[in-house]
Write a protein that holds these residues in place. Structure first.
Motif, short mmCIF file in Angstrom:
data_model
loop_
_atom_site.label_atom_id
_atom_site.label_comp_id
_atom_site.label_asym_id
_atom_site.label_seq_id
_atom_site.Cartn_x
_atom_site.Cartn_y
_atom_site.Cartn_z
N ASP A 255 46.06 44.69 46.69
CA ASP A 255 46.84 45.66 45.93
C ASP A 255 46.60 47.09 46.39
N ALA B 287 45.41 45.19 37.11
CA ALA B 287 46.69 44.50 37.25
C ALA B 287 46.95 44.27 38.74
N THR B 288 47.59 43.16 39.05
CA THR B 288 47.89 42.81 40.43
C THR B 288 49.39 42.69 40.63
N LYS B 289 49.85 43.11 41.78
CA LYS B 289 51.27 42.98 42.10
C LYS B 289 51.56 41.56 42.57
N HIS C 177 45.14 36.58 31.76
CA HIS C 177 44.00 37.47 31.95
C HIS C 177 42.88 36.57 32.49
N SER D 93 50.38 48.96 41.55
CA SER D 93 49.09 48.42 41.12
C SER D 93 47.85 49.14 41.63
N THR E 167 51.25 37.13 29.44
CA THR E 167 50.36 37.48 30.54
C THR E 167 49.28 36.42 30.69
N GLU F 134 57.16 41.48 33.36
CA GLU F 134 58.09 42.16 34.28
C GLU F 134 59.51 41.79 33.87
N TRP G 289 44.83 40.80 35.91
CA TRP G 289 46.00 40.58 35.06
C TRP G 289 47.12 40.01 35.91
N ASP G 290 47.71 38.92 35.46
CA ASP G 290 48.95 38.41 36.03
C ASP G 290 50.04 38.80 35.04
N LEU G 291 50.82 39.82 35.40
CA LEU G 291 51.80 40.41 34.49
C LEU G 291 53.22 39.90 34.70
N PHE H 278 49.56 38.21 42.20
CA PHE H 278 48.38 37.58 41.63
C PHE H 278 47.76 36.57 42.58
#
Length: 192
Positions: free
Chosen positions: A132, A9-11, A44, A75, A42, A64, A58-60, A13
């Motif tokens: 990250d 996961a990235t803070k 991926h 992350s 998300t 959020e 991952w772009d979350l 992206f």
């Protein structure tokens, strides 16, 4: 047997995507955008790391504010778990040996990333941190692993006495170039 992929996961992206495509030179090869279990959505995104293997980011941003607080999750795979930053890391193979390792080192420095180098018993490695805070390594085998290496591994597996040999030491080179920093994007509205 190789690794099919690993996912992190990235803070940010966009910064992570830039690092892995432009700095590490891993091309984007596939992606999936779906609703997430528990609400939100998300992306991926898969990157070719060589030999038919991939890694995924991952772009979350779509979860959020729905499943997690954007300000509270961390992350980095080590410090996010309360570990020192050098513990968990990702090591990529330099099949071109020392010549490729030096090219990778120069590329990191040219993109604003500091580099440390270590000679292990049977590999030579360089390290930096991704956007990250994950420790990233390029490495190559300096010699084949042999029976003595395996014997020693089994010996220390059973030996619980404290280590007496010091930590690895190697040069550390600071980059003088500013890292890529995209303008922040607003979070999307949560899907209800």
């Amino acid at each position: 047997m190789g690794v099919h992929h690993f996912a992190i996961a990235t803070k940010n992206f966009e910064m992570a995507h830039h690092f892995y495509t432009q700095v590490m030179h891993f091309p984007l090869v596939a992606g999936v955008k779906r609703q997430a279990p528990g609400g939100g959505w998300t992306k991926h995104m898969f990157y070719d790391i060589g030999d038919g293997e991939t890694m995924a980011l991952w772009d979350l941003r779509g979860i959020e504010g729905v499943q997690l607080d954007p300000d509270s999750w961390r992350s980095p795979i080590s410090t996010g778990l309360g570990l020192p930053r050098w513990i968990n890391h990702f090591a990529f193979n330099c099949k071109g040996g020392e010549e490729e390792l030096q090219q990778r080192k120069r590329n990191w420095l040219d993109n604003g990333y500091h580099v440390s180098m270590t000679d292990h018993e049977f590999i030579r490695s360089i390290y930096t941190f991704d956007p990250d805070g994950n420790l990233i390594e390029w490495t190559y085998d300096t010699r084949p692993i042999n029976e003595e290496d395996t014997r020693y591994a089994h010996e220390i597996l059973l030996d619980d006495s404290p280590a007496t040999e010091g930590d690895y030491e190697g040069p550390f080179v600071r980059s003088t170039v500013e890292k890529y920093k995209p303008a922040p994007k607003p979070l999307p509205e949560p899907v209800k």
